[in-house]
Design a protein around this motif. Structure first.
Motif, PDB file in Angstrom:
ATOM      1  N   ILE A  34       0.885  -1.121  -0.095  1.00 19.87           N
ATOM      2  CA  ILE A  34      -0.175  -0.136  -0.119  1.00 19.87           C
ATOM      3  C   ILE A  34       0.890   1.188  -0.069  1.00 19.87           C
ATOM      4  CG2 ILE A  34      -1.822   1.103   1.081  1.00 19.87           C
ATOM      5  CD1 ILE A  34      -2.458  -1.719   2.584  1.00 19.87           C
ATOM      6  N   ASP A  35       0.958   1.770  -1.157  1.00 19.88           N
ATOM      7  CA  ASP A  35       1.754   3.106  -1.072  1.00 19.88           C
ATOM      8  C   ASP A  35       1.367   3.619  -2.576  1.00 19.88           C
ATOM      9  OD1 ASP A  35       4.080   4.811  -2.096  1.00 19.88           O
ATOM     10  OD2 ASP A  35       5.423   3.536  -0.720  1.00 19.88           O
ATOM     11  N   PRO A  36       0.993   4.832  -2.622  1.00 18.86           N
ATOM     12  CA  PRO A  36       0.735   5.471  -4.055  1.00 18.86           C
ATOM     13  C   PRO A  36       1.656   5.679  -4.700  1.00 18.86           C
ATOM     14  CG  PRO A  36       0.390   6.987  -2.046  1.00 18.86           C
ATOM     15  CD  PRO A  36       0.734   5.794  -1.311  1.00 18.86           C
ATOM     16  N   ALA A  37       2.816   5.926  -4.479  1.00 19.36           N
ATOM     17  CA  ALA A  37       3.908   6.517  -5.007  1.00 19.36           C
ATOM     18  C   ALA A  37       5.155   5.088  -5.184  1.00 19.36           C
ATOM     19  CB  ALA A  37       4.700   7.735  -4.544  1.00 19.36           C
ATOM     20  N   ALA A  47       1.503  -2.346  -6.597  1.00 19.87           N
ATOM     21  CA  ALA A  47       1.196  -1.475  -5.256  1.00 19.87           C
ATOM     22  C   ALA A  47      -0.326  -0.735  -5.484  1.00 19.87           C
ATOM     23  CB  ALA A  47       2.144  -0.422  -4.935  1.00 19.87           C
ATOM     24  N   SER A  48      -0.961  -0.554  -4.571  1.00 21.31           N
ATOM     25  CA  SER A  48      -2.332   0.169  -4.487  1.00 21.31           C
ATOM     26  C   SER A  48      -2.058   1.573  -3.470  1.00 21.31           C
ATOM     27  CB  SER A  48      -3.344  -0.725  -4.086  1.00 21.31           C
ATOM     28  OG  SER A  48      -4.466  -0.315  -3.974  1.00 21.31           O
ATOM     29  N   ALA A  49      -2.921   2.363  -4.032  1.00 27.62           N
ATOM     30  CA  ALA A  49      -2.752   3.759  -3.094  1.00 27.62           C
ATOM     31  C   ALA A  49      -3.739   3.411  -1.891  1.00 27.62           C
ATOM     32  CB  ALA A  49      -3.354   4.855  -3.745  1.00 27.62           C
ATOM     33  N   ARG A  50      -4.590   2.362  -1.763  1.00 26.46           N
ATOM     34  CA  ARG A  50      -5.405   2.150  -0.403  1.00 26.46           C
ATOM     35  C   ARG A  50      -5.215   0.438  -0.438  1.00 26.46           C
ATOM     36  NH1 ARG A  50      -7.997   6.263   0.838  1.00 26.46           N
ATOM     37  NH2 ARG A  50      -9.474   5.056   2.137  1.00 26.46           N
ATOM     38  N   GLN A  71      -1.310  10.431   8.017  1.00 28.91           N
ATOM     39  CA  GLN A  71      -1.993  10.327   6.940  1.00 28.91           C
ATOM     40  C   GLN A  71      -1.990   8.946   6.524  1.00 28.91           C
ATOM     41  OE1 GLN A  71      -3.715  13.145   5.780  1.00 28.91           O
ATOM     42  NE2 GLN A  71      -4.428  11.807   4.015  1.00 28.91           N
ATOM     43  N   ALA A  72      -1.188   8.333   6.477  1.00 30.49           N
ATOM     44  CA  ALA A  72      -0.960   6.976   5.833  1.00 30.49           C
ATOM     45  C   ALA A  72      -1.596   5.810   6.659  1.00 30.49           C
ATOM     46  CB  ALA A  72       0.685   6.531   5.718  1.00 30.49           C
TER      47      ALA A  72
END
Length: 96
Positions: A34-37, A47-50, A71-72
């Motif tokens: 889980i990592d948007p970048a 990877a996914s942002a959510r 925030q994470a």
């Protein structure tokens, strides 16, 4: 990675990526990254942002920069079970 994953890795930069590569080498997983970048992911890893839409993790590893942790973890609200193990590799963030 897709599907139900017992391990959720929050953040996949230098430290998180190193952990992920070792887990995969040892056959651990599946792991939801889980990592948007996220960049430089091992082959076959997405990877996914959510967090995954379904299921609860057995283990959550927080591997984000200390200034980004609040925030994470917002998407994790209500997603952890009473026995979920939360591990932090963030420097300078106290558990209380």
């Amino acid at each position: 990675m897709t599907g139900e994953a017992p391990i959720w890795l929050i953040g996949c930069g230098n430290m998180g990526g190193a952990l992920l590569r070792r887990w995969l080498a040892e056959g651990l997983g599946p792991v939801a990254v889980i990592d948007p970048a996220a960049r430089n992911l091992p082959p076959g890893v997405e990877a996914s942002a959510r967090p995954p839409a379904e299921g609860k993790p057995d283990i959550v590893v927080l591997a984000v920069k200390p200034q980004a942790w609040a925030q994470a973890v917002l998407p994790l609200a209500g997603r952890l079970g009473p026995l979920t193990l939360v591990i932090s590799v963030m420097a300078g963030v106290r558990t209380e």
